[in-house]
Scaffold this active site. Sequence first.
Site, PDB file in Angstrom:
ATOM      1  CD  GLU A  45     -13.115  24.737  11.689  1.00 43.97           C
ATOM      2  OE1 GLU A  45     -12.374  24.579  10.710  1.00 43.97           O
ATOM      3  OE2 GLU A  45     -14.358  24.825  11.593  1.00 43.97           O
ATOM      4  CE  LYS A 114     -12.219  22.135   7.920  1.00 41.50           C
ATOM      5  NZ  LYS A 114     -12.871  23.436   8.219  1.00 41.50           N
TER       6      LYS A 114
END
Length: 696
Positions: A45, A114
């Site tokens: 991430e 996301k």
Amino acid sequence: MGRKVTLATCTLNQWALDFEGNLQRILQSIKIAKERGARYRLGPELEICGYGCSDHFFESDTILHSFQVLVKLLESPVTTDIICDVGMPVMHKNVRYNCRVIFLNKKILLIRPKTVMANAGNYRELRWFTPWNKLREVEVHFLPRTIQDITGQDTVPFGDAVLATKDTCLGSEICEELWAPNSPHIDMGLDGVEIFTNASGSHHELRKAHLRVDLVKSTTTKNGGIYLLSNLRGCDSDRLYFDGCAMISINGDIVAQGVQFSLQNVEVLTATLDLEDVRSYRAHTSSRCISASRVTPFHRVHVDFSLSSFDDVYTPTSEPIQWKYHSPEEEISLGPACWLWDYLRRSKQGGFLLPLSGGVDSSAVACIVYSMCRLVCQAVDMGNEEVLCDVRHIVCDESYMTTTPNELCNRLLTTCYMATENSSAETRERARMLSQEIGSYHLTPIIDTAVKAVICIFTSVTGKVPQFRVHGGTGQENLALQNVQARLRMVMAYLFAQLSLWTRGLPGGLLVLGSANVDESLRGYLTKYDCSSADINPIGGISKTDLRRFIGYAIDTFRLRALTSILSAPPTAELEPLTDGHVSQTDEEDMGMTYDELSVYGKLRKVVKTGPYSMFCKLLLMWRTVAPRQVAEKVKYFFRMYSINRHKMTTLTPAYHAESYSPDDNRFDLRPFLYNASWAWQFRCIDEQAGLLQLL
């Protein structure tokens, strides 16, 4: 036949805002993935900018430099003929999103934002990012001109979509989405997605690894499919340590496990798997097929590319493995050690200084530094040139070669036993023996002169001479005299940290290590601005109970026999006069509670989220042999001590996060520091309930 795919997932030691270093590590991981035959590469991430940028995410520079790195990735020949999945922040219609940018051969296939933010405990993602709430919807995103010049694309798909290659279908999840009750992989799998990917920024916490493994295994057990999990590694920039644990799973089995704790900056995990295994696994479950027949489809981005090769009948596939877990004691030995190494090499300091008292806490810190030296020596012995280069920079010797952990410890760790007339010969000797066994450079200054000088200044101004309680002084005098010693130790620690290398003819300064454990911080059993004040604290998030177990582990694993007497000795601050030359003051007596009780209070307060009355009710069941009145008094005493000392958490030394009940102020624990310490209403409820129970 075109049914077997080789996939790669990575663990990278990225650093917030280190765009140059982050780029090189990403490129290295892609290169390794291609060399191993992978045609898809997943990274962690926000790997381009680093996860821990925090309020730097508000700055347009962070997004600008992330796109500049993306330009370098698109242009690099390393990224050809492999689908690359990288993480970075993206601004879409003036809204900032945490995204995956997926590209192939200089073309961006999809920007996937996301959908579920991590916004509890250590995480504040909603402060910087907005979740994508348009599920299964895709919009047009206009690319920056620098990207357009390379890709020839003005716009790309942006949103909740999946990739359809010639031979399979892939869907992305990002970290927290795996932990959500309605994870995207559920409907993705029902819609025919066969490969799930998860780019994570998941920190280490004691006993947490099994949660990740269980989540991934259950995902592919229920739904079938292949699941790739990537994660960050190292101290990104703050209190957290990201512990790797990349993995690949198929149909409920783990087929590849990454290392949890390591000094290696780039780790690539690959597996070759048969897509037909996924299809047959799913097809035989009638209930799944019925659910799949009525699922709302995802938008598919079609990709003219195959993950499999045409003739792969003789290609072997990866076999299931048994996951190997570390014990909590091993986690304490390895996690904080890796965190310290990252902090040391990135701070450009020459080592550490540790006030070593001869007690469990400071001895545990010494053992963690010794463990770090062992890891460094092992990495160098295995040919890790990056670690060797870092060691040479730290010791300012370009020809330096590590020999033993003890020799390296002598270069990197200075221990300092700061004695007063209240220090016992036993603790002095325990500190000396431990220092000798681990090899630290050991100092034993006596600070009585400084203590007496400070008291003399006070007396010359006020005409009063404070006394310890045993000499007839009040509790107020007694506490003040203890605190003078404690605070002067902090002053002396920083003086020696700045100049001790100079006295040895060596360049640089040292980072001061703290050694207050999580339970003492919770209770406030520390002097504000004493040796609990340091540059960093590797055990500030670890309970006394776990530290004692770790000491037992270190005795056996590191063969440090000096720890045996340290473990058996009662914890003491040694700030009050000795009785017949021996310690009469103990920590648990001073605190009015045991360390085991403190761990229980901490978990109920933070993890279970109980106030005074709810904690009392819980403890009635947990401590059935204790009378209700006694339980009531214990709970009330804890909350009084907790609330009057809470202000100390505002100045707590940055500590490695390890326990789920850390009291770290304004980071993990967002409670106030100014309380009405009488808790009048709450305590009255407790007393009333205890009175009723006493009558039964």
